[in-house]
Write a protein that holds these residues in place. Structure first.
Motif, short mmCIF file in Angstrom:
data_model
loop_
_atom_site.label_atom_id
_atom_site.label_comp_id
_atom_site.label_asym_id
_atom_site.label_seq_id
_atom_site.Cartn_x
_atom_site.Cartn_y
_atom_site.Cartn_z
N UNK A 145 45.01 -22.21 14.07
CA UNK A 145 45.27 -21.57 15.35
C UNK A 145 46.76 -21.40 15.61
N UNK A 146 47.07 -20.53 16.57
CA UNK A 146 48.46 -20.28 16.98
C UNK A 146 49.02 -21.50 17.70
N UNK A 147 50.33 -21.51 17.92
CA UNK A 147 50.97 -22.63 18.60
C UNK A 147 50.80 -22.58 20.12
N UNK A 148 50.73 -21.37 20.70
CA UNK A 148 50.65 -21.21 22.15
C UNK A 148 49.62 -20.15 22.52
N UNK A 149 49.28 -20.12 23.79
CA UNK A 149 48.45 -19.05 24.34
C UNK A 149 48.91 -18.80 25.77
N UNK A 150 48.52 -17.66 26.34
CA UNK A 150 48.85 -17.32 27.72
C UNK A 150 47.59 -17.49 28.56
N UNK A 151 47.71 -18.29 29.62
CA UNK A 151 46.56 -18.59 30.48
C UNK A 151 46.28 -17.43 31.43
N UNK A 152 45.19 -17.54 32.18
CA UNK A 152 44.84 -16.53 33.17
C UNK A 152 45.90 -16.43 34.26
N UNK A 156 52.55 -19.73 29.59
CA UNK A 156 52.48 -19.91 28.14
C UNK A 156 52.32 -21.40 27.89
N UNK A 157 51.20 -21.77 27.31
CA UNK A 157 50.83 -23.18 27.14
C UNK A 157 50.75 -23.50 25.66
N UNK A 158 51.36 -24.62 25.27
CA UNK A 158 51.27 -25.10 23.88
C UNK A 158 49.87 -25.62 23.62
#
Length: 192
Positions: A145-152, A156-158
């Protein structure tokens, strides 16, 4: 003798007649109020935060908080004296509606001669953990998986990292919340 009897009587009254220290709010109210302030450092907010986390970490997960009733606030202090619930649909509680329970699951398996295959999902649920939306769902990837994602809410959350090499299954949960000024924050990831 009279002094000793009077001292004994006063001592008994001090031990048995001391009123209990009243809690200002029930724990659900404390969670909401501390969350609104971004969980400021205090004994009450530390207890509220740990209670919120304890509710989301068992399987199946519970909602991070229940209904704030102000049950422990006496009428003379402005409370309902144990009756009624806090209406969280009012505009002043909009910050509370930005609370999300975020689930992260990952698994990996060896697929014949193609090497290791990864699959992961990030799911965001409302504060009652009922209405959920997948933010990411990947199957059959050739890399982790990627290191981060963008929440609703646009944060930007690790994402959690693997704790041990060779670990090919992971399930984690966290809480994303906003304070009364609109600032977003989140708890740490809890893996189980």
């Amino acid at each position: 003798m009279k002094r000793q009897a009077m001292a004994a009587a006063m001592g008994a009254m001090a031990v048995f007649g001391t009123p209990k220290k009243a809690q200002a709010y029930d724990i659900d109210c404390a969670i909401m109020l501390c969350m609104a302030g971004g969980f400021p450092p205090s004994a009450v907010c530390a207890r509220a935060y740990s209670t919120m986390i304890r509710r989301i970490t068992p399987w199946p997960s519970l909602p991070p908080f229940g209904v704030c009733t102000f049950a422990d606030v006496p009428i003379e202090l402005g409370g309902p004296g144990g009756e009624g619930e806090l209406d969280t649909n009012l505009p002043e509680y909009e910050w509370l509606n930005r609370t999300h329970v975020i689930w992260f699951t990952v698994r990996s398996y060896k697929k014949d001669d193609d090497g290791r295959v990864w699959g992961w999902s990030i799911k965001s649920c409302d504060r009652e953990n009922r209405i959920c939306t997948y933010l990411q769902r990947v199957n059959g990837a050739d890399r982790p998986w990627f290191d981060t994602f963008v929440s609703q809410s646009g944060q930007e959350i690790d994402l959690p990292t693997r704790q041990r090499s060779g670990e090919y299954s992971l399930r984690s949960i966290m809480i994303e919340y906003g304070d009364y000024e609109g600032n977003m924050d989140h708890s740490e990831w809890f893996s189980y």
